[in-house]
Design a protein around this motif. Structure first.
Motif, PDB file in Angstrom:
ATOM      1  N   LEU A  76       0.883  -1.372   0.075  1.00  0.00           N
ATOM      2  CA  LEU A  76       0.258   0.185   0.042  1.00  0.00           C
ATOM      3  C   LEU A  76       0.635   1.492   0.247  1.00  0.00           C
ATOM      4  CD1 LEU A  76      -2.994   1.338   0.722  1.00  0.00           C
ATOM      5  CD2 LEU A  76      -3.040   0.881   2.020  1.00  0.00           C
ATOM      6  N   LYS A  77       2.327   1.452   0.249  1.00  0.00           N
ATOM      7  CA  LYS A  77       2.960   2.407   0.841  1.00  0.00           C
ATOM      8  C   LYS A  77       3.145   2.479  -0.329  1.00  0.00           C
ATOM      9  CE  LYS A  77       3.825   2.724   5.844  1.00  0.00           C
ATOM     10  NZ  LYS A  77       5.157   2.441   6.516  1.00  0.00           N
ATOM     11  N   ALA A  78       4.066   1.156  -1.048  1.00  0.00           N
ATOM     12  CA  ALA A  78       4.312   1.502  -2.120  1.00  0.00           C
ATOM     13  C   ALA A  78       3.827   2.645  -3.710  1.00  0.00           C
ATOM     14  CB  ALA A  78       5.162   0.242  -2.800  1.00  0.00           C
ATOM     15  N   ALA A  79       2.564   1.854  -3.145  1.00  0.00           N
ATOM     16  CA  ALA A  79       1.456   2.682  -4.494  1.00  0.00           C
ATOM     17  C   ALA A  79       0.498   4.095  -3.975  1.00  0.00           C
ATOM     18  CB  ALA A  79       0.256   1.404  -4.196  1.00  0.00           C
ATOM     19  N   ILE A  80       0.658   4.539  -2.422  1.00  0.00           N
ATOM     20  CA  ILE A  80       0.777   5.402  -3.056  1.00  0.00           C
ATOM     21  C   ILE A  80       1.907   6.613  -3.289  1.00  0.00           C
ATOM     22  CG2 ILE A  80       1.065   7.433  -0.553  1.00  0.00           C
ATOM     23  CD1 ILE A  80      -0.631   4.835   0.901  1.00  0.00           C
ATOM     24  N   ASN A  81       2.996   6.220  -3.035  1.00  0.00           N
ATOM     25  CA  ASN A  81       4.316   6.556  -3.177  1.00  0.00           C
ATOM     26  C   ASN A  81       4.449   6.637  -4.625  1.00  0.00           C
ATOM     27  OD1 ASN A  81       5.299   7.372  -0.779  1.00  0.00           O
ATOM     28  ND2 ASN A  81       5.988   5.529  -0.574  1.00  0.00           N
ATOM     29  N   GLU A  82       4.410   5.668  -5.417  1.00  0.00           N
ATOM     30  CA  GLU A  82       3.667   6.011  -6.914  1.00  0.00           C
ATOM     31  C   GLU A  82       2.505   6.942  -7.505  1.00  0.00           C
ATOM     32  OE1 GLU A  82       5.275   4.660 -10.647  1.00  0.00           O
ATOM     33  OE2 GLU A  82       6.079   3.968  -8.664  1.00  0.00           O
ATOM     34  N   ASP A  83       1.584   6.708  -6.681  1.00  0.00           N
ATOM     35  CA  ASP A  83       0.068   7.417  -6.636  1.00  0.00           C
ATOM     36  C   ASP A  83       0.579   9.117  -6.902  1.00  0.00           C
ATOM     37  OD1 ASP A  83      -1.345   5.486  -7.093  1.00  0.00           O
ATOM     38  OD2 ASP A  83      -2.443   5.793  -4.929  1.00  0.00           O
ATOM     39  N   ILE A  84       1.907  10.073  -5.683  1.00  0.00           N
ATOM     40  CA  ILE A  84       1.855  10.579  -6.193  1.00  0.00           C
ATOM     41  C   ILE A  84       3.007  11.661  -6.646  1.00  0.00           C
ATOM     42  CG2 ILE A  84       3.848  12.359  -4.238  1.00  0.00           C
ATOM     43  CD1 ILE A  84       2.413  10.319  -1.890  1.00  0.00           C
ATOM     44  N   LYS A  85       3.974  10.533  -7.136  1.00  0.00           N
ATOM     45  CA  LYS A  85       4.902  10.801  -8.153  1.00  0.00           C
ATOM     46  C   LYS A  85       4.192  10.686  -9.511  1.00  0.00           C
ATOM     47  CE  LYS A  85       7.714   7.644 -10.822  1.00  0.00           C
ATOM     48  NZ  LYS A  85       8.313   6.751 -10.861  1.00  0.00           N
ATOM     49  N   ASN A  86       3.332  10.018 -10.312  1.00  0.00           N
ATOM     50  CA  ASN A  86       2.035  10.488 -11.021  1.00  0.00           C
ATOM     51  C   ASN A  86       1.821  11.692 -11.141  1.00  0.00           C
ATOM     52  OD1 ASN A  86       3.537   8.149 -12.592  1.00  0.00           O
ATOM     53  ND2 ASN A  86       1.705   6.267 -11.596  1.00  0.00           N
ATOM     54  N   ALA A  87       0.950  11.611  -9.918  1.00  0.00           N
ATOM     55  CA  ALA A  87       0.198  13.217  -8.969  1.00  0.00           C
ATOM     56  C   ALA A  87       1.277  14.231  -9.789  1.00  0.00           C
ATOM     57  CB  ALA A  87      -0.191  12.661  -8.385  1.00  0.00           C
ATOM     58  N   LYS A  88       1.825  13.938  -8.750  1.00  0.00           N
ATOM     59  CA  LYS A  88       2.779  15.862  -9.348  1.00  0.00           C
ATOM     60  C   LYS A  88       3.380  15.950 -11.117  1.00  0.00           C
ATOM     61  CE  LYS A  88       6.148  15.719  -5.646  1.00  0.00           C
ATOM     62  NZ  LYS A  88       7.270  14.962  -4.692  1.00  0.00           N
ATOM     63  N   SER A  89       3.758  14.280 -11.410  1.00  0.00           N
ATOM     64  CA  SER A  89       3.578  14.388 -13.331  1.00  0.00           C
ATOM     65  C   SER A  89       2.562  14.694 -14.176  1.00  0.00           C
ATOM     66  CB  SER A  89       4.657  13.049 -13.478  1.00  0.00           C
ATOM     67  OG  SER A  89       4.566  12.998 -14.980  1.00  0.00           O
ATOM     68  N   GLN A  90       1.823  14.169 -13.903  1.00  0.00           N
ATOM     69  CA  GLN A  90      -0.135  15.331 -14.630  1.00  0.00           C
ATOM     70  C   GLN A  90       0.276  16.663 -14.139  1.00  0.00           C
ATOM     71  OE1 GLN A  90      -1.716  13.847 -16.654  1.00  0.00           O
ATOM     72  NE2 GLN A  90      -0.814  11.800 -16.522  1.00  0.00           N
ATOM     73  N   LEU A  91      -0.055  17.073 -12.989  1.00  0.00           N
ATOM     74  CA  LEU A  91       0.139  18.105 -12.804  1.00  0.00           C
ATOM     75  C   LEU A  91       0.741  18.974 -13.631  1.00  0.00           C
ATOM     76  CD1 LEU A  91      -1.257  17.763  -9.408  1.00  0.00           C
ATOM     77  CD2 LEU A  91      -2.667  18.198 -10.801  1.00  0.00           C
ATOM     78  N   ASP A  92       2.318  18.161 -13.779  1.00  0.00           N
ATOM     79  CA  ASP A  92       2.933  19.556 -14.291  1.00  0.00           C
ATOM     80  C   ASP A  92       2.962  19.888 -15.877  1.00  0.00           C
ATOM     81  OD1 ASP A  92       4.757  20.143 -11.570  1.00  0.00           O
ATOM     82  OD2 ASP A  92       5.746  18.461 -12.108  1.00  0.00           O
ATOM     83  N   THR A  93       2.211  19.429 -16.121  1.00  0.00           N
ATOM     84  CA  THR A  93       1.411  19.974 -17.716  1.00  0.00           C
ATOM     85  C   THR A  93       0.301  20.467 -18.097  1.00  0.00           C
ATOM     86  OG1 THR A  93      -0.693  17.543 -17.710  1.00  0.00           O
ATOM     87  CG2 THR A  93       1.498  16.410 -17.997  1.00  0.00           C
TER      88      THR A  93
END
Length: 146
Positions: A115-132
């Motif tokens: 679960l923690k690994a998925a959360i960290n991946e979600d945060i990384k993906n959210a940052k990436s998407q929001l930078d577009t």
């Protein structure tokens, strides 16, 4: 999901206390009434967007909407992890959210580490998407200036 972006606001309420303590990922929860007003087409899962507290600065956020199957929640919830270091708690303060996009469906996990690994991946993906460019503009939406 043609209901996105979706804008909502509500006071921050105490959740289960798992975000900071157990997951190392503090979240801001909104009351059940706000969750019940979400559009039906907003399926459960993990989303990304923008958030502000008490009309302050607007920050990137990753949101969980659903039942949190790992914890067997009895009520649907919406909690936001605002990607910013805050020095104080903000229970009772108003949070404004702009939900911009969908990352993944809600899922259960075999372990807390998964679960923690998925959360960290979600945060990384959210940052990436929001930078577009497609999503950066929502940070400056008039909704956050009201």
């Amino acid at each position: 999901m043609n209901c996105l972006p979706y804008f909502c606001t509500g006071p921050i309420v105490k959740g289960f206390g798992r975000g900071s303590k157990e997951l190392g990922c503090p979240t801001a929860n909104v009351p059940l009434e706000v969750v019940q007003q979400l559009p039906d087409e907003l399926q459960t899962g993990v989303y990304f967007g923008w958030a502000s507290i008490e009309n302050g600065d607007v920050h990137k956020a990753v949101l969980s909407i659903g039942w949190n199957p790992f914890y067997n929640n009895k009520e649907k919830s919406m909690e936001a992890h605002i990607i910013h270091k805050f020095d104080e708690d903000f229970y009772g303060k108003q949070m404004k959210l702009c939900i911009c996009g969908y990352l993944r469906p809600e899922t259960n996990f075999d372990s807390l580490d998964a679960l923690k690994a998925a959360i960290n991946e979600d945060i990384k993906n959210a940052k990436s998407q929001l930078d577009t460019e497609q999503f950066t503009n929502y940070k400056f939406n008039d909704y956050f200036k009201q």
